[in-house]
Design a protein around this motif. Sequence first.
Motif, PDB file in Angstrom:
ATOM      1  N   GLY A 150       3.214   0.742   2.057  1.00 33.11           N
ATOM      2  CA  GLY A 150       2.586  -0.503   1.546  1.00 33.11           C
ATOM      3  C   GLY A 150       1.058  -0.713   1.733  1.00 33.11           C
ATOM      4  O   GLY A 150       0.443  -1.837   1.756  1.00 33.11           O
ATOM      5  N   THR A 151       0.339   0.278   2.132  1.00 37.61           N
ATOM      6  CA  THR A 151      -0.904   0.526   2.421  1.00 37.61           C
ATOM      7  C   THR A 151      -1.897   1.267   1.664  1.00 37.61           C
ATOM      8  O   THR A 151      -3.053   0.787   1.337  1.00 37.61           O
ATOM      9  CB  THR A 151      -1.126   0.917   3.926  1.00 37.61           C
ATOM     10  OG1 THR A 151      -0.179   0.002   4.623  1.00 37.61           O
ATOM     11  CG2 THR A 151      -2.460   0.581   4.615  1.00 37.61           C
ATOM     12  N   LEU A 210       6.751  -4.405   1.927  1.00 36.10           N
ATOM     13  CA  LEU A 210       6.486  -4.420   3.361  1.00 36.10           C
ATOM     14  C   LEU A 210       7.220  -5.421   4.246  1.00 36.10           C
ATOM     15  O   LEU A 210       7.116  -5.582   5.403  1.00 36.10           O
ATOM     16  CB  LEU A 210       4.950  -4.663   3.685  1.00 36.10           C
ATOM     17  CG  LEU A 210       4.107  -3.300   3.670  1.00 36.10           C
ATOM     18  CD1 LEU A 210       2.675  -3.630   4.002  1.00 36.10           C
ATOM     19  CD2 LEU A 210       4.746  -2.361   4.643  1.00 36.10           C
ATOM     20  N   VAL A 252       3.675  -7.621  10.835  1.00 37.82           N
ATOM     21  CA  VAL A 252       3.361  -6.314  10.066  1.00 37.82           C
ATOM     22  C   VAL A 252       1.915  -6.282   9.762  1.00 37.82           C
ATOM     23  O   VAL A 252       1.575  -5.171   9.663  1.00 37.82           O
ATOM     24  CB  VAL A 252       4.116  -6.664   8.606  1.00 37.82           C
ATOM     25  CG1 VAL A 252       3.790  -5.587   7.591  1.00 37.82           C
ATOM     26  CG2 VAL A 252       5.552  -6.945   8.716  1.00 37.82           C
ATOM     27  N   GLN A 287      -0.210  -2.788  10.521  1.00 37.66           N
ATOM     28  CA  GLN A 287      -0.962  -2.270   9.234  1.00 37.66           C
ATOM     29  C   GLN A 287      -2.372  -1.946  10.027  1.00 37.66           C
ATOM     30  O   GLN A 287      -2.892  -0.851   9.488  1.00 37.66           O
ATOM     31  CB  GLN A 287      -0.957  -2.992   7.973  1.00 37.66           C
ATOM     32  CG  GLN A 287       0.176  -2.945   7.117  1.00 37.66           C
ATOM     33  CD  GLN A 287      -0.021  -3.685   5.908  1.00 37.66           C
ATOM     34  OE1 GLN A 287      -0.107  -4.739   5.846  1.00 37.66           O
ATOM     35  NE2 GLN A 287      -0.315  -2.937   4.859  1.00 37.66           N
ATOM     36  N   TRP A 346      10.878  -4.554   2.501  1.00 40.77           N
ATOM     37  CA  TRP A 346      11.075  -3.414   3.258  1.00 40.77           C
ATOM     38  C   TRP A 346      12.756  -3.197   3.477  1.00 40.77           C
ATOM     39  O   TRP A 346      13.001  -4.013   4.042  1.00 40.77           O
ATOM     40  CB  TRP A 346      10.158  -3.403   4.352  1.00 40.77           C
ATOM     41  CG  TRP A 346      10.576  -2.380   5.325  1.00 40.77           C
ATOM     42  CD1 TRP A 346      11.226  -2.369   6.580  1.00 40.77           C
ATOM     43  CD2 TRP A 346       9.966  -1.104   5.355  1.00 40.77           C
ATOM     44  NE1 TRP A 346      11.063  -1.192   7.004  1.00 40.77           N
ATOM     45  CE2 TRP A 346      10.415  -0.466   6.560  1.00 40.77           C
ATOM     46  CE3 TRP A 346       9.025  -0.522   4.560  1.00 40.77           C
ATOM     47  CZ2 TRP A 346       9.921   0.719   7.101  1.00 40.77           C
ATOM     48  CZ3 TRP A 346       8.429   0.777   4.997  1.00 40.77           C
ATOM     49  CH2 TRP A 346       8.928   1.490   6.214  1.00 40.77           C
ATOM     50  N   LEU A 405       9.444  -0.211  10.784  1.00 39.69           N
ATOM     51  CA  LEU A 405       8.360  -0.218  10.153  1.00 39.69           C
ATOM     52  C   LEU A 405       7.014  -0.383  11.065  1.00 39.69           C
ATOM     53  O   LEU A 405       6.339   0.667  10.951  1.00 39.69           O
ATOM     54  CB  LEU A 405       8.117  -1.732   9.338  1.00 39.69           C
ATOM     55  CG  LEU A 405       6.659  -2.164   8.432  1.00 39.69           C
ATOM     56  CD1 LEU A 405       6.427  -1.046   7.539  1.00 39.69           C
ATOM     57  CD2 LEU A 405       6.825  -3.336   8.015  1.00 39.69           C
TER      58      LEU A 405
END
Length: 507
Positions: free
Chosen positions: A375-376, A392, A402, A406, A468, A475
């Motif tokens: 997701g990045t 995410l 989250v 990240q 997710w 995660l």
Amino acid sequence: MAGGSADSGGQGMEAVVIGAGLSGLAAVIALRAAGIDDIVVLEKSGRLGGTWRDNTYPGCGCDVPSVLYEYSFAPHPWSRCFAGRSEILDYLESTAATHGADEVIRYDTEVLSGGWEPDTHRWKLRTTSGTYTTRVVIVATGPWHRPRYPDIPGLDTFPGTAFHSARWNHDADLTGRRVAVVGTGASTVQFLPEIQPRAAHVDVFQSTPHWVLPKPDYPLSPGLHRFLGHHPAARRALRGLHHWTQEAVGVPLRHPRLLRPLEALARLHLRRSVPDGALRRALTPRYRLGGRRLITSDTYYPALTRPNVRLRPTRVTAVEGSHVIGADGTRTPADVIVLATGYHIGELPLARRLHGTDGSPLARTWAGDRRAYLGTSVSGYPNLFLLIGPNLLSGTTAVPTVLEAQLRYITAALAHLRSSGCAALDVKPETEAAHHRALHAALSTTVYNSTGGSGYYFGLPGVNTFCWPWSTTRLVKRLDAFAPDVYTWTSPSGGRPGRDGPPASQH
């Protein structure tokens, strides 16, 4: 050049953050903690706050417990278990001021276009306030950004007042008025109990009923906060209790065979709140709990039972004069129409304006599917990072958890970039593709994909771009383990030091 400034093509700054909401402010603070001070935040509005700035509808608040909806480094004495919008906005503003994040925000600055320049290994961003060049771009615009306006024939000729709940018209006095509410999502659940006592009559148009769980909201006393302030372990325990409660709810969403107890709780909540059998049947979903956004409330069902409220279990097909027309043929008079039809979830408006290594806009890269490694990172867009990017979140995840994971990942990536002497890192397409396949294979067995490819989680028809499929713990562990070898690294001269990461001596 601390904080950076617009320039005409010079080397610019180390990092540009786009957006000054919950994500953007956290990014500035995390980057500074990692020793990156040459930062600027570009915010198209005149005030920070993101979705908490924009959403001003009555009753607007958080559906995640307050102690989870805060930065881990900035605990706050919340007034309630579930904070309201104004308190969250105050928290963001005070946290930004305390950490000096507000000093690097350039307000009223909208990004018009941006492109990766391979010769200089930098991003050039053209904005309403000039041009910025930067080594790194962090997109922090959030998924709850652009309201979704329905295509309803005749709405533009409605003689009364019509507006979207995300852009609430506070000049519209609802006292003694007939109000038609289109949609029954999270915003309606919050504002209906607030407007019902004032309106003469409220008609609520529901195309799809939602599962609603009880919301254990209660005030948090100053005495409790004094106790928690003197006993940090107790506050950590309280956070842990809420976190693991959220995670426990998430287990049956990932394993639908375990859903029945949670569905039974929701049905009991409905039965206790709504005495009328016909109304209960209209409010009972025909899909599994969690297939659409999970909603919690103790006030929504009671508001629907009031004498001046009527549920219309039909979608709206047209507006004719001052009447709202339902798919069932009903004609409902209205003085005010409130469109509670949500957002373009998962859509990134900037995707049309950011161009990668081959000159293509991100929107074209994502034309068939929106994907990003963890997701990045998106392949073909070097030194570009997305906060709260595709896939995410889940039905129970707290965004700050989250977000901070990240940012640990991103600052680790930037530390490797600095120590390696490389100019750019770009996630390998095969890595991105493998992650994408594994993620969607896992999603296929969850309740999130049980509604036939439509609904809140599906940013594209048939493609879940929101959820997710594993636990939040998994995660966080994935994001805490930055792996240089999943990226291609480019040297300042333009060469590739190696497809398996920076030079070995720099690992």
